[in-house]
Design a protein around this motif. Structure first.
Motif, short mmCIF file in Angstrom:
data_model
loop_
_atom_site.label_atom_id
_atom_site.label_comp_id
_atom_site.label_asym_id
_atom_site.label_seq_id
_atom_site.Cartn_x
_atom_site.Cartn_y
_atom_site.Cartn_z
N HIS A 1 -4.46 -12.57 -10.44
CA HIS A 1 -4.36 -11.13 -10.27
C HIS A 1 -4.86 -10.46 -11.55
O HIS A 1 -4.21 -10.54 -12.59
CB HIS A 1 -2.92 -10.70 -9.99
CG HIS A 1 -2.81 -9.22 -9.75
ND1 HIS A 1 -1.89 -8.42 -10.39
CD2 HIS A 1 -3.53 -8.40 -8.94
CE1 HIS A 1 -2.05 -7.18 -9.98
NE2 HIS A 1 -3.02 -7.13 -9.12
N LEU A 2 -6.05 -9.88 -11.45
CA LEU A 2 -6.67 -9.16 -12.56
C LEU A 2 -6.95 -10.05 -13.79
O LEU A 2 -7.37 -9.56 -14.82
CB LEU A 2 -5.78 -7.98 -13.00
CG LEU A 2 -5.39 -6.97 -11.91
CD1 LEU A 2 -4.31 -6.03 -12.44
CD2 LEU A 2 -6.59 -6.17 -11.43
N ASN B 1 4.56 -12.73 0.74
CA ASN B 1 5.84 -12.09 0.45
C ASN B 1 5.70 -10.59 0.22
O ASN B 1 6.40 -10.01 -0.59
CB ASN B 1 6.51 -12.75 -0.77
CG ASN B 1 7.96 -12.38 -0.90
OD1 ASN B 1 8.61 -12.04 0.10
ND2 ASN B 1 8.49 -12.40 -2.10
N HIS B 2 4.74 -9.98 0.92
CA HIS B 2 4.55 -8.54 0.81
C HIS B 2 3.82 -8.08 2.08
O HIS B 2 2.63 -8.37 2.25
CB HIS B 2 3.73 -8.22 -0.43
CG HIS B 2 3.65 -6.74 -0.75
ND1 HIS B 2 3.91 -5.78 0.18
CD2 HIS B 2 3.33 -6.09 -1.88
CE1 HIS B 2 3.76 -4.58 -0.37
NE2 HIS B 2 3.41 -4.75 -1.63
N ALA B 3 4.55 -7.40 2.98
CA ALA B 3 4.00 -7.06 4.29
C ALA B 3 2.71 -6.27 4.20
O ALA B 3 1.75 -6.55 4.92
CB ALA B 3 5.03 -6.29 5.11
N GLU B 4 2.66 -5.29 3.32
CA GLU B 4 1.45 -4.46 3.24
C GLU B 4 0.26 -5.28 2.79
O GLU B 4 -0.85 -5.13 3.28
CB GLU B 4 1.68 -3.29 2.28
CG GLU B 4 2.64 -2.25 2.84
CD GLU B 4 2.97 -1.15 1.84
OE1 GLU B 4 2.51 -1.23 0.69
OE2 GLU B 4 3.70 -0.23 2.21
N ASP C 1 -0.03 -8.60 3.15
CA ASP C 1 -0.35 -9.56 4.21
C ASP C 1 -1.19 -8.90 5.30
O ASP C 1 -2.12 -9.51 5.83
CB ASP C 1 0.94 -10.14 4.81
CG ASP C 1 1.69 -11.00 3.80
OD1 ASP C 1 1.07 -11.38 2.78
OD2 ASP C 1 2.87 -11.29 4.04
N LYS C 2 -0.84 -7.66 5.61
CA LYS C 2 -1.61 -6.90 6.61
C LYS C 2 -3.06 -6.75 6.12
O LYS C 2 -3.99 -6.95 6.89
CB LYS C 2 -0.97 -5.53 6.81
CG LYS C 2 -1.67 -4.65 7.80
CD LYS C 2 -0.87 -3.36 7.99
CE LYS C 2 -1.56 -2.44 8.98
NZ LYS C 2 -2.81 -1.90 8.42
N HIS C 3 -3.21 -6.45 4.85
CA HIS C 3 -4.55 -6.31 4.28
C HIS C 3 -5.28 -7.66 4.30
O HIS C 3 -6.46 -7.73 4.66
CB HIS C 3 -4.43 -5.79 2.83
CG HIS C 3 -5.74 -5.31 2.27
ND1 HIS C 3 -5.91 -5.01 0.94
CD2 HIS C 3 -6.94 -5.09 2.85
CE1 HIS C 3 -7.17 -4.62 0.75
NE2 HIS C 3 -7.81 -4.66 1.88
N ARG D 1 -4.91 -10.08 6.37
CA ARG D 1 -5.29 -10.47 7.73
C ARG D 1 -6.47 -9.64 8.24
O ARG D 1 -7.13 -10.03 9.20
CB ARG D 1 -4.11 -10.29 8.69
CG ARG D 1 -3.03 -11.31 8.48
CD ARG D 1 -1.96 -11.20 9.57
NE ARG D 1 -0.74 -11.84 9.10
CZ ARG D 1 0.33 -11.18 8.71
NH1 ARG D 1 0.38 -9.87 8.79
NH2 ARG D 1 1.39 -11.82 8.27
N TYR E 1 -14.84 -9.04 -0.77
CA TYR E 1 -14.04 -7.92 -1.27
C TYR E 1 -13.83 -8.13 -2.78
O TYR E 1 -13.46 -9.22 -3.21
CB TYR E 1 -12.69 -7.87 -0.57
CG TYR E 1 -11.88 -6.63 -0.88
CD1 TYR E 1 -12.05 -5.46 -0.15
CD2 TYR E 1 -10.94 -6.64 -1.90
CE1 TYR E 1 -11.31 -4.32 -0.43
CE2 TYR E 1 -10.19 -5.50 -2.19
CZ TYR E 1 -10.39 -4.35 -1.46
OH TYR E 1 -9.65 -3.23 -1.74
N ASP E 2 -14.10 -7.10 -3.56
CA ASP E 2 -14.10 -7.27 -5.02
C ASP E 2 -12.69 -7.20 -5.61
O ASP E 2 -12.11 -6.14 -5.75
CB ASP E 2 -14.98 -6.21 -5.66
CG ASP E 2 -15.08 -6.42 -7.17
OD1 ASP E 2 -14.83 -7.56 -7.62
OD2 ASP E 2 -15.42 -5.46 -7.87
N LEU E 3 -12.16 -8.36 -5.95
CA LEU E 3 -10.85 -8.42 -6.59
C LEU E 3 -10.99 -8.52 -8.10
O LEU E 3 -10.01 -8.63 -8.82
CB LEU E 3 -10.05 -9.62 -6.07
CG LEU E 3 -9.57 -9.51 -4.62
CD1 LEU E 3 -9.05 -10.85 -4.13
CD2 LEU E 3 -8.49 -8.45 -4.49
N GLY E 4 -12.22 -8.52 -8.57
CA GLY E 4 -12.46 -8.58 -10.01
C GLY E 4 -12.94 -9.95 -10.44
O GLY E 4 -12.81 -10.94 -9.72
N PRO E 5 -13.52 -10.01 -11.64
CA PRO E 5 -14.16 -11.25 -12.11
C PRO E 5 -13.20 -12.43 -12.25
O PRO E 5 -13.60 -13.57 -12.08
CB PRO E 5 -14.73 -10.85 -13.48
CG PRO E 5 -14.04 -9.58 -13.86
CD PRO E 5 -13.68 -8.89 -12.58
#
Lengths: 188, 188
Positions: free
Chosen positions: A39-40, A80-83, A85-87, A89, A168-172
């Motif tokens: 993460h980042l 462990n985070h519904a929002e 997980d929705k993203h 999927r 999808y760009d999550l960063g380097p």
């Protein structure tokens, strides 16, 4: 141990540990498929797939004859985070409506000097099939207390999301996702 | 919902709440569509959903208050043929139903994992947890389609108001704008 003693040991145990077929114990949940991605670049984000199935065949004496096949239900992703997980999927990532299943089917198993195994096979994910290598090692095998026989392994692999068409760009720091598979199989 | 009709206009509170809701509904619709497409490195990536959820909860509270106001107060006389009056009432009621469907489905997306909804950091709405399978995805689909339906119906509602104003020369729109507090004869 030299090769001769290994061969002798193999001879002694022939019959006791023939190549056998196992079914991954998802029923009793003695298996998990986890992933982690940075993460980042500041920490690890971990998650797992709750629904999958698999089979493998394994012979302690001839690990090179082993094979494994794992199928993952992509919509069972759980971070462990519904929002989130929705993203995950959705179309930005797993696109589970279009690609409900991810699959690994081994094509070769190469035993390593340290006892681990290099499992190569095709990994189908997000509609893309590419060869991938899982480094795996056996945790243990033997009889369970309920009349069955089990063998368990751990394996890890990693791949770039981009290689499987997820851009999808999550960063380097977050280009590569690491998968770790912990599977216990019940001999059939 | 039977209301006494009075020759006086709408109460100021109802007028304010009506136009505030109109503004918020369009803002929420636009922000909702926009925020799900945001890049991970957008400065709005976290803020937009936070504001969307906060405003949504506040609109829910305002709408509850609005219903109490409507039930307690009288309304201006209706215009147009009976069928049109009936149709207008149906549209109004369905708009309320859709609003609540939006509140509830939105709430279910964010609370599926047991996390509450933080409203501007002022207070938190507790979660009910997962009420059904794939809650965040199912609720997400409902939220999306209901939002489009609501916007469609709001357009019908607005076209009706414009028809009353320009074609029928009814003071319907003026009454809702608070520009006219007295009306003459009821009906045609």
């Amino acid at each position: 141990m030299n090769k001769l003693t290994l061969a002798l040991a193999a001879l002694c145990f022939t019959g006791a540990a023939n190549s056998a077929d196992y079914v991954v114990d998802t029923k009793g949940a003695h298996a998990s498929i986890n992933f982690k991605i940075q993460h980042l670049g500041y920490s690890w984000l971990t998650g797992r797939f709750n629904e999958f199935s698999g089979t493998f065949s394994y012979d302690e004496d001839k690990p090179e004859t082993s094979s494994v096949s794992i199928s993952i239900q992509t919509d069972s992703v759980d971070s462990n985070h519904a929002e989130r997980d929705k993203h995950l999927r959705g179309d930005d990532f797993l696109a589970v409506d279009d690609y409900p299943e991810a699959k690994f089917v081994s094509s070769s198993v190469v035993p390593q000097d340290d006892g681990s195994m290099q499992i190569t096979g095709n990994f189908t994910f997000h509609g893309v099939t590419k060869p991938i290598t899982i480094m795996a090692y056996k945790i243990g095998e033997g009889e369970d207390p309920w009349g069955g026989y089990r063998a368990g392994f751990s394996g890890t692999t990693s791949f770039a999301l981009k290689d499987y068409g997820i851009d999808y760009d999550l960063g380097p720091a977050s280009q590569v996702v690491e998968l770790s598979l912990h599977v216990e199989g019940v001999r059939q | 919902m039977q209301h006494t009709e009075s020759a006086r206009g709408w109460g100021l509170a109802i007028i304010i709440v009506h136009w505030l809701t109109a503004l918020v509904v369009f803002g929420m619709f636009a922000s909702g569509l926009w925020m799900v497409g945001l890049n991970y490195y957008s400065s709005w990536y976290k803020t937009a959903p936070f504001l969307h959820k906060s405003v949504g909860i506040l609109l829910l509270l305002v709408t509850l208050l609005r219903i109490v106001l409507r039930l307690k107060s009288s309304r201006p006389v209706r215009y147009g043929p009976r069928k049109a009056q009936y149709l207008a009432s149906v549209v109004h009621i369905v708009i309320y139903v859709l609003l609540f469907a939006l509140f509830f489905s939105g709430y279910l997306i964010s609370t599926a994992d047991g996390r509450g909804i933080d409203v501007f950091g002022w207070f938190s709405v507790p979660a009910l947890g997962q009420l059904f399978e794939n809650q965040e995805d199912v609720a997400g689909d409902i939220h999306f389609y209901v939002a489009w339906t609501l916007i469609g119906l709001v357009c019908v509602h607005a076209l009706g108001a414009l028809k009353h104003h320009f074609l029928d020369k009814h003071p319907t729109l003026k009454l809702m704008l608070g520009l006219q507090s007295q009306v003459g004869e009821k009906g045609e």
